[in-house]
Design a protein around this motif. Structure first.
Motif, PDB file in Angstrom:
ATOM      1  N   GLY A  62       0.816  -1.214   0.000  1.00  0.00           N
ATOM      2  CA  GLY A  62       0.000   0.000   0.000  1.00  0.00           C
ATOM      3  C   GLY A  62       0.847   1.260   0.000  1.00  0.00           C
ATOM      4  N   ASP A  63       1.918   1.234   0.766  1.00  0.00           N
ATOM      5  CA  ASP A  63       2.826   2.390   0.797  1.00  0.00           C
ATOM      6  C   ASP A  63       3.486   2.612  -0.560  1.00  0.00           C
ATOM      7  N   LEU A  64       3.910   1.522  -1.194  1.00  0.00           N
ATOM      8  CA  LEU A  64       4.534   1.640  -2.516  1.00  0.00           C
ATOM      9  C   LEU A  64       3.541   2.144  -3.558  1.00  0.00           C
ATOM     10  N   LEU A  65       2.316   1.686  -3.458  1.00  0.00           N
ATOM     11  CA  LEU A  65       1.277   2.155  -4.375  1.00  0.00           C
ATOM     12  C   LEU A  65       1.007   3.644  -4.178  1.00  0.00           C
ATOM     13  N   LYS A  66       1.007   4.065  -2.926  1.00  0.00           N
ATOM     14  CA  LYS A  66       0.808   5.480  -2.613  1.00  0.00           C
ATOM     15  C   LYS A  66       1.964   6.323  -3.165  1.00  0.00           C
ATOM     16  N   LYS A  67       3.197   5.809  -3.038  1.00  0.00           N
ATOM     17  CA  LYS A  67       4.362   6.525  -3.568  1.00  0.00           C
ATOM     18  C   LYS A  67       4.301   6.625  -5.091  1.00  0.00           C
ATOM     19  N   LEU A  68       3.832   5.560  -5.730  1.00  0.00           N
ATOM     20  CA  LEU A  68       3.683   5.600  -7.182  1.00  0.00           C
ATOM     21  C   LEU A  68       2.659   6.661  -7.577  1.00  0.00           C
ATOM     22  N   GLY A  69       1.557   6.706  -6.878  1.00  0.00           N
ATOM     23  CA  GLY A  69       0.538   7.715  -7.164  1.00  0.00           C
ATOM     24  C   GLY A  69       1.070   9.124  -6.967  1.00  0.00           C
ATOM     25  N   ALA A  70       1.822   9.326  -5.900  1.00  0.00           N
ATOM     26  CA  ALA A  70       2.389  10.648  -5.634  1.00  0.00           C
ATOM     27  C   ALA A  70       3.405  11.033  -6.704  1.00  0.00           C
ATOM     28  N   ALA A  71       4.230  10.067  -7.126  1.00  0.00           N
ATOM     29  CA  ALA A  71       5.224  10.347  -8.171  1.00  0.00           C
ATOM     30  C   ALA A  71       4.539  10.676  -9.495  1.00  0.00           C
ATOM     31  N   ARG A 128       2.811  14.666 -13.520  1.00  0.00           N
ATOM     32  CA  ARG A 128       1.749  15.313 -14.304  1.00  0.00           C
ATOM     33  C   ARG A 128       1.628  16.795 -13.975  1.00  0.00           C
ATOM     34  N   LYS A 129       1.899  17.156 -12.733  1.00  0.00           N
ATOM     35  CA  LYS A 129       1.808  18.543 -12.287  1.00  0.00           C
ATOM     36  C   LYS A 129       2.999  19.367 -12.767  1.00  0.00           C
ATOM     37  N   GLY A 130       4.069  18.672 -13.137  1.00  0.00           N
ATOM     38  CA  GLY A 130       5.258  19.361 -13.617  1.00  0.00           C
ATOM     39  C   GLY A 130       6.339  19.523 -12.578  1.00  0.00           C
ATOM     40  N   THR A 131       6.119  18.988 -11.399  1.00  0.00           N
ATOM     41  CA  THR A 131       7.127  19.112 -10.339  1.00  0.00           C
ATOM     42  C   THR A 131       7.909  17.816 -10.139  1.00  0.00           C
ATOM     43  N   GLY A 132       7.501  16.759 -10.821  1.00  0.00           N
ATOM     44  CA  GLY A 132       8.184  15.471 -10.695  1.00  0.00           C
ATOM     45  C   GLY A 132       8.867  15.104 -11.992  1.00  0.00           C
ATOM     46  N   SER A 133       9.442  13.926 -11.999  1.00  0.00           N
ATOM     47  CA  SER A 133      10.159  13.476 -13.189  1.00  0.00           C
ATOM     48  C   SER A 133       9.679  12.089 -13.596  1.00  0.00           C
ATOM     49  N   PRO A 134       9.802  11.779 -14.871  1.00  0.00           N
ATOM     50  CA  PRO A 134       9.461  10.424 -15.318  1.00  0.00           C
ATOM     51  C   PRO A 134      10.334   9.358 -14.646  1.00  0.00           C
ATOM     52  N   GLN A 135      11.565   9.722 -14.327  1.00  0.00           N
ATOM     53  CA  GLN A 135      12.464   8.770 -13.670  1.00  0.00           C
ATOM     54  C   GLN A 135      11.935   8.393 -12.281  1.00  0.00           C
ATOM     55  N   ALA A 136      11.427   9.368 -11.549  1.00  0.00           N
ATOM     56  CA  ALA A 136      10.887   9.083 -10.216  1.00  0.00           C
ATOM     57  C   ALA A 136       9.662   8.178 -10.323  1.00  0.00           C
TER      58      ALA A 136
END
Length: 77
Positions: free
Chosen positions: A33-42, A47-55
């Motif tokens: 569940g934690d990993l799924l949450k991290k994937l959603g946040a990444a 999508r918002k423009g503050t993250g990276s495709p690598q993350a």
């Protein structure tokens, strides 16, 4: 009397083994569940423009590794 004590000891050992298995299952579900949450946040950050495709890719790989090891039961609960 020795037979009774042996049976009681075996039952206690089975109970401990079952309890440990249940604890391991719960911990694996929480980790999934934690990993799924991290994937959603990444993904959201990307999508918002503050993250990276690598993350996002790293989070996805971590989740896939967890599923390969522990199954995807946490996705269904």
């Amino acid at each position: 009397m020795a037979g009774f004590l042996d049976r009681a000891k075996e039952q206690a050992q089975r109970g401990l083994t079952q309890g440990k298995q249940k604890l391991d299952d719960v911990q694996a579900q929480r980790a999934g569940g934690d990993l799924l949450k991290k994937l959603g946040a990444a993904y959201y950050a990307e999508r918002k423009g503050t993250g990276s495709p690598q993350a996002t890719q790293q989070a996805l790989q971590a989740l896939e590794a967890h599923v390969a090891t522990n199954g995807d039961g946490f996705l269904h609960s």
